[in-house]
Design an enzyme around this catalytic site. Structure first.
Site, PDB file in Angstrom:
ATOM      1  N   SER B 322       0.835  -1.200   0.000  1.00 43.70           N
ATOM      2  CA  SER B 322       0.000   0.000   0.000  1.00 43.70           C
ATOM      3  C   SER B 322       0.876   1.259   0.000  1.00 43.70           C
ATOM      4  O   SER B 322       0.598   2.225  -0.714  1.00 43.70           O
ATOM      5  CB  SER B 322      -0.918  -0.025   1.220  1.00 43.70           C
ATOM      6  OG  SER B 322      -1.519   1.213   1.389  1.00 43.70           O
ATOM      7  N   TRP B 325       2.465   1.600  -3.395  1.00 47.58           N
ATOM      8  CA  TRP B 325       1.462   2.040  -4.375  1.00 47.58           C
ATOM      9  C   TRP B 325       1.479   3.568  -4.486  1.00 47.58           C
ATOM     10  O   TRP B 325       1.275   4.132  -5.565  1.00 47.58           O
ATOM     11  CB  TRP B 325       0.076   1.552  -3.942  1.00 47.58           C
ATOM     12  CG  TRP B 325      -1.057   2.039  -4.805  1.00 47.58           C
ATOM     13  CD1 TRP B 325      -1.574   1.435  -5.899  1.00 47.58           C
ATOM     14  CD2 TRP B 325      -1.823   3.244  -4.628  1.00 47.58           C
ATOM     15  NE1 TRP B 325      -2.601   2.177  -6.428  1.00 47.58           N
ATOM     16  CE2 TRP B 325      -2.769   3.294  -5.658  1.00 47.58           C
ATOM     17  CE3 TRP B 325      -1.790   4.287  -3.696  1.00 47.58           C
ATOM     18  CZ2 TRP B 325      -3.686   4.334  -5.792  1.00 47.58           C
ATOM     19  CZ3 TRP B 325      -2.699   5.332  -3.828  1.00 47.58           C
ATOM     20  CH2 TRP B 325      -3.633   5.344  -4.864  1.00 47.58           C
ATOM     21  N   HIS B 326       1.745   4.227  -3.333  1.00 50.17           N
ATOM     22  CA  HIS B 326       1.698   5.688  -3.333  1.00 50.17           C
ATOM     23  C   HIS B 326       2.845   6.315  -4.124  1.00 50.17           C
ATOM     24  O   HIS B 326       2.686   7.402  -4.672  1.00 50.17           O
ATOM     25  CB  HIS B 326       1.718   6.227  -1.904  1.00 50.17           C
ATOM     26  CG  HIS B 326       0.406   6.074  -1.211  1.00 50.17           C
ATOM     27  ND1 HIS B 326       0.041   4.910  -0.585  1.00 50.17           N
ATOM     28  CD2 HIS B 326      -0.647   6.919  -1.085  1.00 50.17           C
ATOM     29  CE1 HIS B 326      -1.178   5.053  -0.078  1.00 50.17           C
ATOM     30  NE2 HIS B 326      -1.618   6.255  -0.381  1.00 50.17           N
ATOM     31  N   GLY B 327       3.963   5.663  -4.156  1.00 55.55           N
ATOM     32  CA  GLY B 327       5.062   6.269  -4.902  1.00 55.55           C
ATOM     33  C   GLY B 327       6.306   5.433  -4.860  1.00 55.55           C
ATOM     34  O   GLY B 327       6.492   4.607  -3.955  1.00 55.55           O
ATOM     35  N   PHE B 481       0.123  10.029  -7.567  1.00 55.11           N
ATOM     36  CA  PHE B 481       0.116   8.590  -7.321  1.00 55.11           C
ATOM     37  C   PHE B 481      -0.666   7.925  -8.429  1.00 55.11           C
ATOM     38  O   PHE B 481      -0.835   6.842  -8.585  1.00 55.11           O
ATOM     39  CB  PHE B 481      -0.494   8.264  -5.963  1.00 55.11           C
ATOM     40  CG  PHE B 481       0.146   9.044  -4.837  1.00 55.11           C
ATOM     41  CD1 PHE B 481       1.528   9.245  -4.823  1.00 55.11           C
ATOM     42  CD2 PHE B 481      -0.609   9.589  -3.829  1.00 55.11           C
ATOM     43  CE1 PHE B 481       2.129   9.972  -3.802  1.00 55.11           C
ATOM     44  CE2 PHE B 481      -0.014  10.319  -2.812  1.00 55.11           C
ATOM     45  CZ  PHE B 481       1.345  10.513  -2.793  1.00 55.11           C
TER      46      PHE B 481
END
Lengths: 336, 481
Positions: B322, B325-327, B481
């Site tokens: 997770s 996923w953001h960066g 993102f």
């Protein structure tokens, strides 16, 4: 659906009225949308009477007029001039008029000279329409001027017509955003948050280095096309523009402030040239002499294709200073 | 196109009028309009990347249709993997290529080898992580036979590119959103008003709260080496409000806009900062992503079944993925891992589901115990956000080091502190509305104030504040993102 749309309409009207009232109450800083001007003005506002000549205009003035050079030319000619460059980036004709009007209304400056970059009236590009820089100077006066300006424009083709429509459209949106106080609470903020650092010397000048290879042809074209346009007599000037200029000249005269318009090298339009020609001779620098200055059109003197570098600023300032002296002498002899 | 731009303020009424007044007789045309408007909306930013969305849409549409035609397990698996590889391939290339390359190069150089590969100058397409996950959910659901594959390409294209939630969510499940494109929509007054209200609250969160907090947070984070502990703490708290206002504001505008067109999107935030523990926080923060990972990663991995080691492994996997996923940055990975560390004690002691209802469900104010729990949870999230915001791990560590120093007890010093006088009453208004509306789908919803005059005064005040604080097209954080 009808009920929904009615509700939106009523809410919008109430919001409009509230914003109209708020516009008068909010303690917004006059120049909040023009950070550079605000910084410059703040740095001299307690010493305004120490200066007797101010420059106004866009980045072409910020980078092109060096008051230290100007003052030294004056000193050599026994003139006691202390000048300051109040030019600011991206400042157009309407905004300049607003700035000068504000200064005339809000300060005690008198017995001085304002040298103003001569610019054409421009419509607002869509991507800039909601910028504080574009909103803060809008007013009903400005919108009326734009309307008159467009009505008096030399419209010959459908393209000209569309351009005229764009002027009215863009300024009506800008003025509406102004009435809705868009972003004005940002104007209460201290500019200590500003990303833009103070980029000018103690006389308001900022020199740029040569940033890229200059194309001599582009620069030479400013001169050759300028000469062609000034020699031709095919365009009519704009009456609303002329009126606006005369208003500001008259208003300044009441405070013994003389207004002088100066050209900077760039691509001119026919209308702009026609408008420049209508200026009273005592309120402008002779364009023929300006276009004769070969050194101003040498690529080596430019930082980029729109601004002088340090050396170019030196030449340009010296030229403006000499022409200012000539204008003063002419005026003095006329007075005698 | 940004929600908080003049472009969108013009775009939305045009699409609204065409949708309800011109194309309202024909569902197919209405869906086509939604798809076309969505492509314009996305293309406004960079039209070149429309081809990515279109390609993704075509692949998943045909994979779906093919899955509907075959029963053969191997063929079905191949089709699923085609969809996964195409979608994650795009995501991997555009978002993670340089990250992996740089880390491989560093790893090789530690081992004494020099890897001769250059980083690419890749532009990250806006919202790629969002629409990729949305289309993946469709193929996985069709593969698992939880959803009938669609044969209606226009509806599917509109579902994938649905402009209100295309670039920053909520990440919709095909099972919720896609069927809504099949049914005729009728404009309902209450839904329209509710949509406008939610858009207004979203704009307030973004323009007034997030963008103002950003001014402080950015300045403090960018100059953290020169700031006292208390100022750094203030900066971290400002970022905590910024990220919430920014992202939940976007979600509110997205959900509200969808309502105007007769669609219901899932709730994405449910007053997360009033959570009493981290587990509750993660049930209330970015719900569409958390539940996506829960359904498509955590549960397939075994979830919380199995032994302690398995639970620990799965928890770390879901939180780290997770974060990633953001960066493509180690800061996001550490942020995810830190949240896993916060979460694990609750999971291992079976206390992760003890706070299922909203805090102070039947009373105006929380109890002292709840106050303490909320403060602790908020404090933990503030610390975690430092990793999320920092430029790199070193920056985050030095920031936290500075924050937890003796100067934490000094008065915060910051040149723009005087403007806080304007901001604090606004933050109080925001906090009050959020608290009073904590039981609602979004804070400002109709149930918030019974008194009609008070309610309309509040709407007017919020509208005026949004206009007054409007800043020139400040981007949403989650776009990256």
């Amino acid at each position: 659906m009808k009920k929904f749309l009615n509700k939106i309409l009523i809410f919008s009207i109430i919001l409009f009225v509230f914003n109209l009232v708020l516009g008068f109450i909010l303690p917004i800083r006059t120049y909040y949308g023009n950070e550079m001007f605000e910084q410059k003005f703040s740095s001299i506002k307690n010493d305004l009477n120490d200066y007797n000549l101010y420059f106004f205009g866009s980045s072409r003035i910020v980078n092109g007029i060096n008051p230290k050079v100007f003052d030294s030319v004056m000193q050599v000619n026994d003139r006691d001039i202390n000048s300051y460059n109040l030019g600011s980036y991206g400042t157009w004709f309407n905004e300049n008029i607003f700035l000068i009007n504000s200064i005339l209304n809000d300060t005690s400056i008198k017995d001085a000279t304002f040298m103003i970059e001569f610019q054409q009236v421009m419509s607002v590009p869509w991507e800039k329409i909601d910028n504080h820089k574009n909103i803060y100077y809008q007013s009903s006066d400005n919108f009326t001027f734009i309307l008159n300006y467009v009505l008096d424009k030399d419209i010959r083709t459908f393209r000209d017509f569309l351009i005229g429509v764009h002027y009215i459209f863009s300024y009506s949106i800008s003025e509406t955003l102004n009435i809705f106080n868009l972003g004005k609470l940002k104007g209460l903020e201290s500019y200590s948050h500003s990303k833009e650092s103070k980029k000018f010397d103690n006389k308001g000048f900022f020199a740029i280095d040569s940033r890229k290879e200059m194309n001599q042809i582009t620069i030479s074209n400013y001169q050759s096309k300028g000469v062609q346009l000034f020699q031709a007599n095919e365009s009519k000037s704009n009456g609303a523009f002329e009126k606006k200029i005369n208003e500001i000249i008259k208003k300044a005269q009441e405070r013994n402030i003389s207004i002088i318009f100066i050209l900077t090298p760039k691509n001119y339009t026919k209308e702009m040239v026609a408008n420049y020609k209508t200026l009273p001779s005592e309120n402008k620098i002779d364009y023929e002499k300006f276009l004769d200055q070969t050194s101003l059109f040498e690529a080596a003197n430019w930082g980029d294709h729109t601004h002088f570098n340090f050396q170019g600023a030196q030449y340009f300032t010296e030229f403006v200073a000499k022409e200012f002296l000539i204008l003063n002498r002419n005026e003095a002899s006329e007075n005698k | 196109m940004l929600f908080n731009s003049l472009d969108f303020a013009i775009f939305l009424p045009i699409v609204f009028i065409l949708y309800w007044f011109v194309f309202n007789k024909n569902l197919k045309w209405q869906n086509l309009l939604v798809a076309a408007a969505s492509y314009v909306f996305y293309g406004w930013w960079d039209w070149r990347f429309l081809s990515l969305i279109l390609f993704s849409t075509l692949v998943d549409y045909f994979v779906g249709v093919s899955l509907g035609k075959t029963e053969a397990p191997t063929r079905r698996k191949v089709l699923l993997w085609i969809s996964i590889l195409v979608n994650l391939g795009f995501l991997g290339f555009f978002k993670y290529y340089n990250f992996f390359l740089d880390n491989f190069k560093s790893a090789f150089s530690i081992a004494g080898y020099e890897l001769n590969a250059n980083s690419l100058n890749i532009i990250l397409p806006v919202g790629i992580s969002f629409y990729t996950f949305q289309t993946l959910s469709y193929t996985i659901d069709v593969y698992k036979e939880r959803l009938e594959p669609t044969k209606n390409f226009i509806s599917f294209a509109a579902f994938v590119s649905f402009f209100p939630q295309l670039v920053a969510g909520p990440i919709e499940r095909a099972s919720n959103l896609l069927p809504q494109f099949y049914k005729p929509r009728k404009f309902e007054y209450s839904q329209g008003v509710d949509g406008m209200r939610q858009i207004l609250w979203g704009l307030f969160k973004k323009v007034v709260i997030a963008d103002n907090c950003a001014v402080y947070a950015n300045h403090i984070f960018e100059n953290s080496a020169d700031m006292s502990g208390s100022t750094l703490a203030l900066g971290a708290v400002f970022f905590t409000f910024q990220i919430y206002g920014d992202f939940s504001g976007y979600s509110d505008i997205a959900i509200g806009t969808a309502r105007l067109f007769g669609f219901n999107l899932m709730q994405n935030f449910a007053s997360p900062y009033f959570s009493r523990d981290i587990a509750e926080f993660w049930r209330r923060w970015h719900i569409s992503l958390s539940t996506w990972f829960r359904d498509y990663l955590y549960i397939p991995l075994g979830g919380s079944r199995g032994g302690t080691l398995m639970k620990v492994r799965n928890t770390f996997i879901i939180f780290i993925v997770s974060g990633f996923w953001h960066g493509a940055n180690w800061t996001f990975i550490v942020w995810g891992a830190l949240n896993a560390v916060y979460f694990l004690p609750l999971l291992l002691t079976n206390k992760n589901r003890q706070n299922m209802e909203v805090v102070a469900e039947d009373s105006y104010l929380p109890s002292l115990k709840e106050m303490g729990q909320m403060t602790l949870t908020f404090g933990l999230t503030v610390i975690a956000w430092v990793f999320f915001r920092a430029e790199n791990i070193g920056h985050a560590v030095s920031y936290l080091g500075g924050m937890f120093s003796w100067s934490f007890f000094n008065e915060p010093s910051y040149s723009g502190i005087s403007f806080l006088k304007t901001l604090i009453p606004i933050l109080i208004l925001f906090f009050t509305v959020e608290w009073l509306g904590r039981r609602n789908q979004y804070a400002l919803s109709q149930g918030l104030l019974k008194n009609n005059v008070l309610r309309k005064t509040l709407y007017l005040t919020i509208s005026i504040l949004v206009l007054l604080f409007y800043g020139q097209n400040q981007e949403f954080i989650y776009f990256q993102f």
